[in-house]
Design an enzyme around this catalytic site. Structure first.
Site, PDB file in Angstrom:
ATOM      1  N   CYS A 179       0.794  -1.223   0.000  1.00 15.31           N
ATOM      2  CA  CYS A 179       0.000   0.000   0.000  1.00 15.31           C
ATOM      3  C   CYS A 179       0.831   1.280   0.000  1.00 15.31           C
ATOM      4  O   CYS A 179       0.277   2.371  -0.043  1.00 15.31           O
ATOM      5  CB  CYS A 179      -0.951  -0.004   1.195  1.00 15.31           C
ATOM      6  SG  CYS A 179      -2.030  -1.440   1.216  1.00 15.31           S
ATOM      7  N   HIS A 319      -1.932   8.178   5.901  1.00 16.46           N
ATOM      8  CA  HIS A 319      -2.334   6.894   5.330  1.00 16.46           C
ATOM      9  C   HIS A 319      -3.761   6.578   5.774  1.00 16.46           C
ATOM     10  O   HIS A 319      -4.578   6.158   4.967  1.00 16.46           O
ATOM     11  CB  HIS A 319      -1.368   5.809   5.799  1.00 16.46           C
ATOM     12  CG  HIS A 319      -1.488   4.528   5.052  1.00 16.46           C
ATOM     13  ND1 HIS A 319      -1.405   4.452   3.681  1.00 16.46           N
ATOM     14  CD2 HIS A 319      -1.675   3.251   5.489  1.00 16.46           C
ATOM     15  CE1 HIS A 319      -1.538   3.197   3.300  1.00 16.46           C
ATOM     16  NE2 HIS A 319      -1.707   2.445   4.384  1.00 16.46           N
ATOM     17  N   GLU A 330      -0.301   5.551  13.576  1.00 20.83           N
ATOM     18  CA  GLU A 330       0.162   6.630  12.698  1.00 20.83           C
ATOM     19  C   GLU A 330      -0.030   7.992  13.342  1.00 20.83           C
ATOM     20  O   GLU A 330       0.874   8.838  13.318  1.00 20.83           O
ATOM     21  CB  GLU A 330      -0.578   6.566  11.365  1.00 20.83           C
ATOM     22  CG  GLU A 330      -0.079   7.599  10.363  1.00 20.83           C
ATOM     23  CD  GLU A 330      -0.820   7.552   9.044  1.00 20.83           C
ATOM     24  OE1 GLU A 330      -0.307   8.133   8.078  1.00 20.83           O
ATOM     25  OE2 GLU A 330      -1.915   6.950   8.974  1.00 20.83           O
ATOM     26  N   LYS A 348      -9.364   8.739   2.296  1.00 23.10           N
ATOM     27  CA  LYS A 348      -9.822   7.412   1.903  1.00 23.10           C
ATOM     28  C   LYS A 348     -11.326   7.208   2.079  1.00 23.10           C
ATOM     29  O   LYS A 348     -11.902   6.324   1.444  1.00 23.10           O
ATOM     30  CB  LYS A 348      -9.050   6.339   2.679  1.00 23.10           C
ATOM     31  CG  LYS A 348      -7.615   6.134   2.183  1.00 23.10           C
ATOM     32  CD  LYS A 348      -6.932   5.003   2.928  1.00 23.10           C
ATOM     33  CE  LYS A 348      -5.568   4.668   2.329  1.00 23.10           C
ATOM     34  NZ  LYS A 348      -4.582   5.738   2.502  1.00 23.10           N
ATOM     35  N   HIS A 353      -9.726   2.667   0.017  1.00 27.52           N
ATOM     36  CA  HIS A 353      -8.296   2.373   0.117  1.00 27.52           C
ATOM     37  C   HIS A 353      -7.890   1.727  -1.195  1.00 27.52           C
ATOM     38  O   HIS A 353      -8.199   0.559  -1.457  1.00 27.52           O
ATOM     39  CB  HIS A 353      -8.017   1.445   1.298  1.00 27.52           C
ATOM     40  CG  HIS A 353      -6.560   1.243   1.563  1.00 27.52           C
ATOM     41  ND1 HIS A 353      -5.566   1.758   0.761  1.00 27.52           N
ATOM     42  CD2 HIS A 353      -5.913   0.557   2.555  1.00 27.52           C
ATOM     43  CE1 HIS A 353      -4.392   1.420   1.237  1.00 27.52           C
ATOM     44  NE2 HIS A 353      -4.565   0.689   2.323  1.00 27.52           N
ATOM     45  N   PHE A 412       1.682  -3.457   3.784  1.00 26.42           N
ATOM     46  CA  PHE A 412       1.899  -4.802   4.300  1.00 26.42           C
ATOM     47  C   PHE A 412       3.363  -5.203   4.069  1.00 26.42           C
ATOM     48  O   PHE A 412       3.961  -4.873   3.046  1.00 26.42           O
ATOM     49  CB  PHE A 412       0.999  -5.804   3.593  1.00 26.42           C
ATOM     50  CG  PHE A 412      -0.422  -5.822   4.092  1.00 26.42           C
ATOM     51  CD1 PHE A 412      -0.801  -5.134   5.221  1.00 26.42           C
ATOM     52  CD2 PHE A 412      -1.389  -6.544   3.407  1.00 26.42           C
ATOM     53  CE1 PHE A 412      -2.106  -5.169   5.684  1.00 26.42           C
ATOM     54  CE2 PHE A 412      -2.702  -6.590   3.858  1.00 26.42           C
ATOM     55  CZ  PHE A 412      -3.058  -5.891   4.993  1.00 26.42           C
TER      56      PHE A 412
END
Length: 424
Positions: A179, A319, A330, A348, A353, A412
């Protein structure tokens, strides 16, 4: 001190001066809107959230919905013959690339094609076509499998398709760091321009994963929202009731140029990519470092690369996936590194996403935010999580004066990336 742009910048490292790549073009294809202006209006108007349809190919799954780009007719945009030679993620990339190049005022028929590069990130490549062909193999036999499987499904398909469409003869590369792919692609472009490898780079991310197999796996991981009764409100970054992300498709590409090249041709510069940092968590295949040390390292590296102090950062496009762990980790990291003054958002909730495309789309939106001096809101943020220690913009876009913004991405496998952008 080196005075460049709206404020002074320190030397990034001993013997290395800060370098800013000029962003001269933006191309966006998202569920919030097709085209940069439509996408910008879409992410800023949370009252008119895009529909998040239930998809028949996902019937029976705990999450049977995703953000789709229904406003784009790729057959009309690309032509039937060209469309058949690309998986959907490549189609979205080509449409976004065409817009970005036109926005930059570039004419591919006359540019020095050997000095132009393409770097596009994707997490999964042509997964829908792969799924389709696997079904054909199991149901109809090997002789019915398409010979186009390899070129359509490989992760470099978008970069290859864009290079062919634009007639690019410089380096053409694909980045796949889950991502964070789109963000890493833009960081790679920044480095290529800095070293003089090229004059122009088309960079960003593209993704389309309308895949029952992938979504089923995400459901098993408990990574996606299961709010089936209200899919439009399912993606809710930084909200107390967040329960996972919602997958989306899209593409976000920038035209980045060496500043001397942009200056020589009299280009209009939208913003600058001033710094880039990347890191690895070395912690887990799926979970972020619980202390956020990996993404912190990437952000601090990007700030040092740009020669910019944390106090100069006025806005962060986070993110912000809408998962319980990511948002808190985060946000805590952002407070630790930047303090409490930057205005934080996650777009998002309006785009979904988009996995490997997310960094490209969200960096493009950050460019527009710098230009307009406007921070997009975080959609569906009805009950802000009191544990989130930063100021998250919600409900409506907020006017603000800022010369520097940050984009953060986590992927990931522990792939972290951060960009520092400055106002033109």
């Amino acid at each position: 001190m080196t005075g460049r742009g709206p404020f002074a910048r320190r030397s990034a490292r001993p013997g290395i001066e800060p370098f800013s790549a000029a962003v001269t073009g933006v191309g966006l294809v998202t569920a919030a809107g097709v085209g940069a202006e439509e996408a910008w209006r879409g992410v800023c108007d949370t009252a008119s959230a895009p529909s998040v349809p239930h998809l028949p190919e996902l019937d029976g799954l705990p999450c049977d919905f995703m953000y789709t780009v229904d406003a784009l007719d790729t057959r009309a945009a690309l032509g039937v013959a060209a469309q058949r030679l690309m998986d959907r993620f490549s189609q979205l990339a080509v449409v976004a690339a065409r817009e970005a190049v036109a926005d930059a005022g570039l004419d591919p028929s006359v540019w020095d094609s050997g000095r132009v590069a393409v770097v596009i990130g994707s997490a999964h490549g042509g997964l829908p076509f792969y799924d389709e062909q696997h079904t054909i193999l199991t149901e109809r036999g090997a002789r019915r499998v398409s010979p186009k499987l390899a070129p359509l499904t490989v992760v470099n398909g978008a970069a290859s398709s864009v290079a062919m469409d634009l007639g690019v003869h410089g380096p053409s590369q694909a980045v796949s760091t889950a991502c964070s792919s789109g963000t890493v692609a833009i960081g790679t472009a920044h480095q290529m321009l800095r070293t003089g490898a090229c004059d122009i780079v088309v960079a960003g991310g593209a993704e389309s994963v309308r895949s029952r197999l992938l979504i089923a796996s995400a459901c098993q991981m408990r990574a996606v929202s299961t709010r089936r009764d209200d899919p439009q409100a399912a993606c809710r970054p930084f909200d107390t009731h967040r329960d996972g992300f919602v997958v989306g498709e899209g593409a976000g590409l920038l035209v980045m140029e060496h500043p001397e090249h942009a200056r020589a041709r009299g280009a209009t510069v939208r913003a600058h990519v001033a710094g880039y940092g990347a890191s690895s968590d070395a912690h887990s295949a799926v979970a972020p470092d619980p202390d956020g040390l990996g993404i912190e390292r990437a952000l601090r590296t990007a700030l040092a690369d740009a020669g910019i102090d944390a106090l100069d950062v006025g806005h962060v496009n986070a993110h912000g996936t809408s998962t319980v762990a990511n948002d808190l980790i985060e946000a805590t990291m952002l407070r630790r590194v930047l303090g409490d003054h930057p205005l934080v958002t996650s777009t998002k909730a309006m785009t979904g996403h988009t996995l490997g495309a997310a960094g490209g789309i969200e960096t493009a939106l950050t460019v527009l935010a710098l230009q307009r001096q406007l921070v997009p809101p975080t959609g569906n943020l009805d009950a802000p999580d009191p544990a989130i220690p930063v100021e998250v913009v919600s409900k409506e876009a907020r006017r603000a004066a800022f010369d520097c913004a940050v984009k953060t991405s986590l992927g990931f496998g522990g792939h972290n990336a951060a960009l520092v952008l400055t106002r033109a």
